[in-house]
Design a protein around this motif. Structure first.
Motif, PDB file in Angstrom:
ATOM      1  N   SER A 107      33.749  47.137  43.411  1.00 60.70           N
ATOM      2  CA  SER A 107      35.002  47.061  42.657  1.00 60.70           C
ATOM      3  C   SER A 107      35.082  45.674  42.038  1.00 60.70           C
ATOM      4  O   SER A 107      34.502  44.715  42.552  1.00 60.70           O
ATOM      5  CB  SER A 107      36.214  47.324  43.558  1.00 60.70           C
ATOM      6  OG  SER A 107      36.301  46.369  44.588  1.00 60.70           O
ATOM      7  N   TRP A 108      35.793  45.584  40.938  1.00 64.43           N
ATOM      8  CA  TRP A 108      35.806  44.335  40.186  1.00 64.43           C
ATOM      9  C   TRP A 108      37.181  44.181  39.547  1.00 64.43           C
ATOM     10  O   TRP A 108      37.922  45.156  39.368  1.00 64.43           O
ATOM     11  CB  TRP A 108      34.717  44.363  39.106  1.00 64.43           C
ATOM     12  CG  TRP A 108      34.735  45.650  38.330  1.00 64.43           C
ATOM     13  CD1 TRP A 108      35.556  45.981  37.283  1.00 64.43           C
ATOM     14  CD2 TRP A 108      33.946  46.810  38.604  1.00 64.43           C
ATOM     15  NE1 TRP A 108      35.309  47.262  36.879  1.00 64.43           N
ATOM     16  CE2 TRP A 108      34.318  47.801  37.670  1.00 64.43           C
ATOM     17  CE3 TRP A 108      32.935  47.107  39.532  1.00 64.43           C
ATOM     18  CZ2 TRP A 108      33.736  49.067  37.645  1.00 64.43           C
ATOM     19  CZ3 TRP A 108      32.357  48.362  39.505  1.00 64.43           C
ATOM     20  CH2 TRP A 108      32.752  49.324  38.574  1.00 64.43           C
ATOM     21  N   PRO A 109      37.549  42.972  39.182  1.00 66.04           N
ATOM     22  CA  PRO A 109      38.830  42.784  38.491  1.00 66.04           C
ATOM     23  C   PRO A 109      38.758  43.306  37.067  1.00 66.04           C
ATOM     24  O   PRO A 109      37.713  43.251  36.420  1.00 66.04           O
ATOM     25  CB  PRO A 109      39.006  41.261  38.506  1.00 66.04           C
ATOM     26  CG  PRO A 109      37.615  40.724  38.587  1.00 66.04           C
ATOM     27  CD  PRO A 109      36.844  41.706  39.415  1.00 66.04           C
ATOM     28  N   SER A 110      39.874  43.807  36.579  1.00 62.87           N
ATOM     29  CA  SER A 110      39.913  44.284  35.197  1.00 62.87           C
ATOM     30  C   SER A 110      40.219  43.145  34.234  1.00 62.87           C
ATOM     31  O   SER A 110      39.898  43.232  33.046  1.00 62.87           O
ATOM     32  CB  SER A 110      40.945  45.395  35.034  1.00 62.87           C
ATOM     33  OG  SER A 110      42.249  44.901  35.312  1.00 62.87           O
ATOM     34  N   ALA A 307      41.928  33.024  38.183  1.00 64.84           N
ATOM     35  CA  ALA A 307      42.513  34.065  39.026  1.00 64.84           C
ATOM     36  C   ALA A 307      42.182  35.405  38.393  1.00 64.84           C
ATOM     37  O   ALA A 307      41.797  35.481  37.215  1.00 64.84           O
ATOM     38  CB  ALA A 307      44.016  33.894  39.164  1.00 64.84           C
ATOM     39  N   MET A 308      42.295  36.472  39.150  1.00 66.38           N
ATOM     40  CA  MET A 308      41.873  37.783  38.671  1.00 66.38           C
ATOM     41  C   MET A 308      42.823  38.860  39.171  1.00 66.38           C
ATOM     42  O   MET A 308      43.537  38.669  40.158  1.00 66.38           O
ATOM     43  CB  MET A 308      40.436  38.074  39.118  1.00 66.38           C
ATOM     44  CG  MET A 308      40.186  37.985  40.594  1.00 66.38           C
ATOM     45  SD  MET A 308      38.424  37.773  41.030  1.00 66.38           S
ATOM     46  CE  MET A 308      38.184  36.032  40.708  1.00 66.38           C
ATOM     47  N   SER A 309      42.840  39.989  38.466  1.00 65.58           N
ATOM     48  CA  SER A 309      43.704  41.085  38.896  1.00 65.58           C
ATOM     49  C   SER A 309      43.047  42.410  38.550  1.00 65.58           C
ATOM     50  O   SER A 309      42.098  42.475  37.758  1.00 65.58           O
ATOM     51  CB  SER A 309      45.083  40.992  38.225  1.00 65.58           C
ATOM     52  OG  SER A 309      45.001  41.359  36.859  1.00 65.58           O
ATOM     53  N   ASP A 310      43.576  43.484  39.163  1.00 65.12           N
ATOM     54  CA  ASP A 310      43.047  44.814  38.873  1.00 65.12           C
ATOM     55  C   ASP A 310      43.762  45.404  37.679  1.00 65.12           C
ATOM     56  O   ASP A 310      44.548  44.709  37.007  1.00 65.12           O
ATOM     57  CB  ASP A 310      43.165  45.727  40.106  1.00 65.12           C
ATOM     58  CG  ASP A 310      44.570  45.787  40.665  1.00 65.12           C
ATOM     59  OD1 ASP A 310      45.521  45.353  39.974  1.00 65.12           O
ATOM     60  OD2 ASP A 310      44.721  46.264  41.799  1.00 65.12           O
TER      61      ASP A 310
END
Length: 310
Positions: A107-110, A307-310
């Motif tokens: 899984s990875w951030p969008s 920073a990252m998010s889904d």
């Protein structure tokens, strides 16, 4: 496909906002369709709002409403806030080649958000590349060779050794938690007698964007390949099996990836990249599937947070 793509720059004048973090927050609160705009433009630069470090959380809460932890990340970085990290801490004289964040993981951030806390004295741009253009730039034989995906192998030490520890990688010292994560990720693993954790996982080389349907290059095979890495890793590979290195990669069936393929992937990504130069207080928001990113060499005390998010 046009090769003249570049991120959309948004500054106070273009949106009729105050040149401050408060002006940016006010715009973001009232901006309908920001998600659509990001998919359409692939990357957005918020320039000239002079966001100070103490004001960053308020902006991030609007751009990244669900910040993710950097679990299973393979690059060295420091956690500095609520799921906020320093960008990859490699020596400043090195280029970091193009990649999509966590494209080797299950899984990875969008989306990713970069923030310039301190600009470099010279250099230090963040290059970004249209991942569909990157795919199109590869020779047909290279694209065909990668069609069935790639196999990533990691050797994560128990606190002393080369590369990262498994505790740092998974942000836990509980083996059961690590095994649960890996099982859910579809990876295979082995705890070795010296405390090292060996992880193997097969992942695709390309992916279709869930909104646009565009097929994009989406793997980090070049960054895991001995041929495309620094002299120190190449020297290590002369004295130890490649599968014992901190990380290595092959085609999905275990067949070695030719070194010239890995180098072509690395170089074509960089050749097609557009540099985002930094001014302190600027931000860069990217769609992590549509855009790869990297780092140019620099001098001085550069500090970019991510920073990252889904």
């Amino acid at each position: 496909m046009s090769d003249s793509w570049k991120p959309l720059e948004i500054d106070p004048a273009s949106i009729g906002a105050e040149a401050s973090a408060a002006g940016l927050v006010s715009y973001l609160r009232g901006a309908a369709g920001l998600d659509d705009l990001l998919v359409q433009e692939k990357a957005l630069v918020f320039r000239g709002f002079n966001v100070a470090p103490g004001e960053l959380d308020g902006v991030m809460d609007l751009l990244l409403p669900n910040r993710l932890a950097y679990v299973h990340g393979n690059s060295p970085r420091t956690k500095v806030g609520k799921n906020v990290y320093t960008s990859t801490e490699y020596p400043p004289e090195f280029t970091i080649s193009m990649h999509n964040e966590l494209s080797y993981a299950s899984s990875w951030p969008s989306r990713l958000l970069f923030y310039c806390e301190k600009a470099a004295t010279t250099g230090g741009a963040t290059p970004v590349v249209d991942a569909a253009l990157w795919l199109d730039s590869l020779d047909p034989e290279v694209r065909a060779a990668y069609a069935d995906g790639v196999r990533y192998t990691q050797n994560l030490h128990d606190g002393l050794g080369l590369g990262k520890s498994w505790q740092d990688t998974f942000e836990t010292d509980n083996r059961d938690e690590v095994e649960s994560f890996l099982a859910n990720a579809g990876a295979t693993w082995q705890w070795r007698s010296d405390g090292t954790l060996r992880v193997s996982q097969v992942r695709p080389s390309t992916i279709a964007h869930p909104v646009t349907g565009a097929e994009v290059w989406f793997n980090q095979s070049d960054q895991w390949h001995v041929a495309a890495l620094g002299d120190e890793i190449k020297a290590l590979a002369q004295i130890m099996p490649e599968e014992d290195l901190p990380q290595s990669v092959s085609f999905a069936d275990g067949t070695p990836i030719p070194g010239d393929y890995a180098i072509q992937v690395r170089d074509r990504g960089l050749e097609n990249a557009v540099d985002v130069d930094w001014v302190e207080g600027d931000l860069l928001l990217i769609d992590n599937l549509l855009v790869g990113h990297g780092r140019r060499p620099f001098s001085g005390q550069r500090r970019i947070l991510v920073a990252m998010s889904d």
